[in-house]
Design an enzyme around this catalytic site. Structure first.
Site, PDB file in Angstrom:
ATOM      1  CD  GLU A 169      -6.527  19.258  -0.031  1.00 22.77           C
ATOM      2  OE1 GLU A 169      -6.307  19.570  -1.223  1.00 22.77           O
ATOM      3  OE2 GLU A 169      -6.412  20.067   0.923  1.00 22.77           O
TER       4      GLU A 169
ATOM      5  CG  HIS B 205      -6.741   5.809   4.768  1.00 23.13           C
ATOM      6  ND1 HIS B 205      -7.244   5.854   3.494  1.00 23.13           N
ATOM      7  CD2 HIS B 205      -7.825   5.710   5.575  1.00 23.13           C
ATOM      8  CE1 HIS B 205      -8.563   5.794   3.523  1.00 23.13           C
ATOM      9  NE2 HIS B 205      -8.931   5.717   4.777  1.00 23.13           N
TER      10      HIS B 205
ATOM     11  CG  ASP C 198      -4.782   1.103   5.254  1.00 22.54           C
ATOM     12  OD1 ASP C 198      -5.351   1.042   6.367  1.00 22.54           O
ATOM     13  OD2 ASP C 198      -4.890   2.088   4.500  1.00 22.54           O
TER      14      ASP C 198
ATOM     15  CD  GLU D 222      -2.030   6.021   3.159  1.00 23.22           C
ATOM     16  OE1 GLU D 222      -2.646   6.940   2.554  1.00 23.22           O
ATOM     17  OE2 GLU D 222      -2.591   4.992   3.562  1.00 23.22           O
TER      18      GLU D 222
ATOM     19  CG  ASP E 168      -1.940   1.125   1.200  1.00 25.35           C
ATOM     20  OD1 ASP E 168      -2.430   1.460   0.102  1.00 25.35           O
ATOM     21  OD2 ASP E 168      -2.254   1.674   2.272  1.00 25.35           O
TER      22      ASP E 168
ATOM     23  CG  HIS F  24      -1.841  10.564   4.595  1.00 27.33           C
ATOM     24  ND1 HIS F  24      -1.242  11.603   5.258  1.00 27.33           N
ATOM     25  CD2 HIS F  24      -1.831  10.901   3.273  1.00 27.33           C
ATOM     26  CE1 HIS F  24      -0.859  12.524   4.384  1.00 27.33           C
ATOM     27  NE2 HIS F  24      -1.218  12.131   3.173  1.00 27.33           N
TER      28      HIS F  24
END
Length: 224
Positions: free
Chosen positions: A53, A151, A156, A10, A8, A58
């Site tokens: 945002e 996140h 995750d 970010e 994953d 995260h």
């Protein structure tokens, strides 16, 4: 058994083409669809600002990433960890797009899209018309989400490893199909039209035992 990597990322935003960058990479090694405990995780200086945002999603700010290595400094370690094995991610095209943009920027070959296994595609095939976000799948499979307040990429990955196992048939798939000392078969998702089918072929002594058992039952529907 087959090795694969579940990973994953970010990022600072949604589109690498507009200058968004990777700020975190996490990856988990799977063997036979189960985590081995070998993980990779790194925070990265994106060499740009982190919009508010994105931070809300995260949890990372520019201050959190100050002094962290740049992508060019971690790329070799990341590529060594993933090797040439299949790469599993949820909405994998997003993660592949960002990593390939970073690889291109640093002069490396892009990841082969043929290595991509997208659990979102798998979930949509199994649960058409239903919510198939990572959160939704965790709730559907009874996977604990209490630690997921932002996140975080490694968390995750660990949640997705449980989801992936369920999408592959759960912890019982492939068990009990081989004799002691043999390697259990691993079923690997290769898209809607390609699946490996595991067939169990009884041995001669097992067939003989079955025949002897059935003979004691007298006349049956299948023997007439």
């Amino acid at each position: 058994m087959k090795r694969s990597i579940l990973f994953d990322t970010e990022t600072t935003g949604l589109d690498p083409a507009t200058g968004d960058r990777v700020i975190e990479i996490a990856a988990v090694e799977l063997v036979g669809d189960l985590p081995t405990g070998k993980n990779f995780r790194v925070l990265i200086d994106p060499e740009r600002d982190v919009p508010e945002e994105a931070s809300r999603v995260h949890g990372f700010t520019a201050a959190d990433l100050e002094g962290k290595p740049k992508f060019a400094e971690v790329v070799d370690d990341f590529l060594a960890f993933i090797g040439d094995d299949p790469l599993i991610a949820h909405n994998a095209r997003f993660d592949f797009g960002f990593l390939n943009a970073e690889l291109k920027r640093t002069g490396y070959k892009p990841l082969d899209m043929g290595r991509m296994v997208d659990t979102l595609d798998m979930a949509r095939e199994r649960f058409p018309g239903m919510p198939n976000s990572l959160d939704a799948l965790c709730r559907r499979f009874g996977i604990d989400l209490s630690a997921r307040t932002t996140h975080n990429a490694l968390l995750d990955c660990k949640l997705l490893a449980d989801v992936y196992l369920e999408l592959m048939g759960g912890r019982q798939h492939g068990l009990g199909l081989v004799a002691d000392g043999q390697q259990a078969p691993s079923v690997f998702y290769e898209g809607p039209a390609q699946r490996r089918v595991v067939r169990v072929v009884p041995k001669a002594d097992e067939l003989a035992a079955h025949t002897a058992f059935v003979s004691k039952m007298g006349e049956t529907v299948w023997s007439s």
